[in-house]
Design a protein around this motif. Structure first.
Motif, PDB file in Angstrom:
ATOM      1  N   GLY A   1       0.773  -1.232   0.000  1.00 44.39           N
ATOM      2  CA  GLY A   1       0.000   0.000   0.000  1.00 44.39           C
ATOM      3  C   GLY A   1       0.804   1.281   0.000  1.00 44.39           C
ATOM      4  N   ALA A   2       2.125   1.221  -0.218  1.00 43.80           N
ATOM      5  CA  ALA A   2       2.916   2.456  -0.144  1.00 43.80           C
ATOM      6  C   ALA A   2       4.185   2.362  -0.984  1.00 43.80           C
ATOM      7  CB  ALA A   2       3.280   2.763   1.309  1.00 43.80           C
ATOM      8  N   LEU A   3       4.604   3.530  -1.474  1.00 34.12           N
ATOM      9  CA  LEU A   3       5.858   3.677  -2.204  1.00 34.12           C
ATOM     10  C   LEU A   3       6.677   4.792  -1.572  1.00 34.12           C
ATOM     11  CD1 LEU A   3       4.563   3.750  -5.915  1.00 34.12           C
ATOM     12  CD2 LEU A   3       5.340   1.741  -4.613  1.00 34.12           C
ATOM     13  N   TRP A   4       7.996   4.622  -1.593  1.00 37.70           N
ATOM     14  CA  TRP A   4       8.922   5.680  -1.235  1.00 37.70           C
ATOM     15  C   TRP A   4       9.792   5.991  -2.443  1.00 37.70           C
ATOM     16  CZ3 TRP A   4       6.927   2.603   2.390  1.00 37.70           C
ATOM     17  CH2 TRP A   4       6.645   3.129   3.661  1.00 37.70           C
ATOM     18  N   PHE A   5      10.154   7.269  -2.591  1.00 42.76           N
ATOM     19  CA  PHE A   5      11.012   7.691  -3.691  1.00 42.76           C
ATOM     20  C   PHE A   5      12.318   8.252  -3.146  1.00 42.76           C
ATOM     21  CE2 PHE A   5       6.626   8.080  -5.104  1.00 42.76           C
ATOM     22  CZ  PHE A   5       6.652   7.396  -6.307  1.00 42.76           C
ATOM     23  N   GLU A   6      13.365   8.172  -3.987  1.00 50.29           N
ATOM     24  CA  GLU A   6      14.641   8.749  -3.588  1.00 50.29           C
ATOM     25  C   GLU A   6      14.478  10.230  -3.268  1.00 50.29           C
ATOM     26  OE1 GLU A   6      17.451   7.949  -6.649  1.00 50.29           O
ATOM     27  OE2 GLU A   6      17.544   5.782  -6.238  1.00 50.29           O
ATOM     28  N   GLY A   7      15.268  10.706  -2.331  1.00 52.96           N
ATOM     29  CA  GLY A   7      15.153  12.095  -1.906  1.00 52.96           C
ATOM     30  C   GLY A   7      14.279  12.257  -0.683  1.00 52.96           C
ATOM     31  N   GLY A   8      13.915  11.147  -0.049  1.00 49.45           N
ATOM     32  CA  GLY A   8      13.117  11.224   1.171  1.00 49.45           C
ATOM     33  C   GLY A   8      11.649  11.491   0.952  1.00 49.45           C
ATOM     34  N   LEU A   9      11.131  11.173  -0.229  1.00 47.30           N
ATOM     35  CA  LEU A   9       9.722  11.406  -0.523  1.00 47.30           C
ATOM     36  C   LEU A   9       8.918  10.147  -0.231  1.00 47.30           C
ATOM     37  CD1 LEU A   9      10.055  13.309  -3.908  1.00 47.30           C
ATOM     38  CD2 LEU A   9       9.897  14.276  -1.605  1.00 47.30           C
ATOM     39  N   GLY A  10       7.943  10.261   0.664  1.00 47.70           N
ATOM     40  CA  GLY A  10       7.097   9.128   0.978  1.00 47.70           C
ATOM     41  C   GLY A  10       6.773   9.082   2.463  1.00 47.70           C
TER      42      GLY A  10
END
Length: 232
Positions: free
Chosen positions: A184-193
């Motif tokens: 149910g979740a994604l994180w992106f590089e750069g601390g986004l999520g």
């Protein structure tokens, strides 16, 4: 073509299709033929970008004389394997905008073609190994990436779009690389999520995949506003 002339891309693709026509069902052969036609278009349109200076001059002379399909009529089958990764991971996604079934057909046909070229001595070495690896990976990656893009599109409201961001929301519009996933979740590089997404989207996504996206952070929660093609 004389008995001693080196085969061209056109020659070997014709030979490959003739053999597949003899062994495949009509429905399956149509998928192979369609994929080879797209590969032909890619090679004639973009294959010259990998040529040496001398090869490029030869290509340009023929093109200036009016042969817009000269790449496949001038160069040999070793150029096919050099272009397979670019064909699958760029042309099929960004020029054809192909959907799941066509992406799978292109990857399957490319894998069969590379193996066929190697078996007959038309290609080999590291370029053939890279092409085979790309075609094998693409059979899973490309349909999954296309499916992920469609799931995200449904998540944002499809053609009607999402609700606009609230005043004061933090907005990020950039090419983003997926760093990690969980249900149910994604994180992106750069601390986004975390970006909350449907479980299916999180299952399909892979770290390292990228996409252009617009995100909004409201009250500490990230929301997807829009997105482009997913690049596996």
């Amino acid at each position: 073509m004389s008995a001693t002339a080196a085969p061209t891309i056109e020659n070997v693709l014709d030979e490959f299709l003739a053999e597949q026509d003899a062994r495949l069902s009509p429905a399956t052969f149509r998928k192979y033929a369609s994929s080879v036609e797209l590969l032909w278009i890619h090679l004639n349109g973009y294959g010259h970008e990998g040529l040496s200076d001398a090869e490029l001059r030869r290509f340009e002379r023929a093109f200036e004389e009016g042969d817009e399909e000269d790449f496949c009529r001038l160069f040999g089958p070793e150029k096919i394997v050099e272009q397979i990764p670019h064909f699958l991971y760029w042309f099929m996604l960004r020029k054809v905008f192909a959907r799941e079934s066509d992406l799978l057909a292109a990857a399957t046909t490319s894998r069969k073609l590379v193996r066929w070229l190697v078996e007959r001595g038309y290609a080999g070495g590291e370029a053939a190994e890279r092409a085979l690896e790309a075609a094998t990976s693409a059979r899973a990656d490309l349909p999954a990436a296309d499916r992920l893009a469609r799931v995200l599109n449904e998540h944002t409201g499809g053609m009607f779009g999402p609700e606009p961001p609230r005043p004061g929301a933090r907005i990020v519009e950039d090419y983003l690389t997926i760093e990690r996933t969980e249900p149910g979740a994604l994180w992106f590089e750069g601390g986004l999520g975390p970006l909350r997404v449907p479980d299916e989207a999180a299952e399909l996504a892979r770290p390292g995949w990228g996409l252009w996206a617009g995100l909004a952070c409201e009250d500490g929660r990230w929301r997807l506003l829009e997105h482009g093609i997913v690049d596996p």
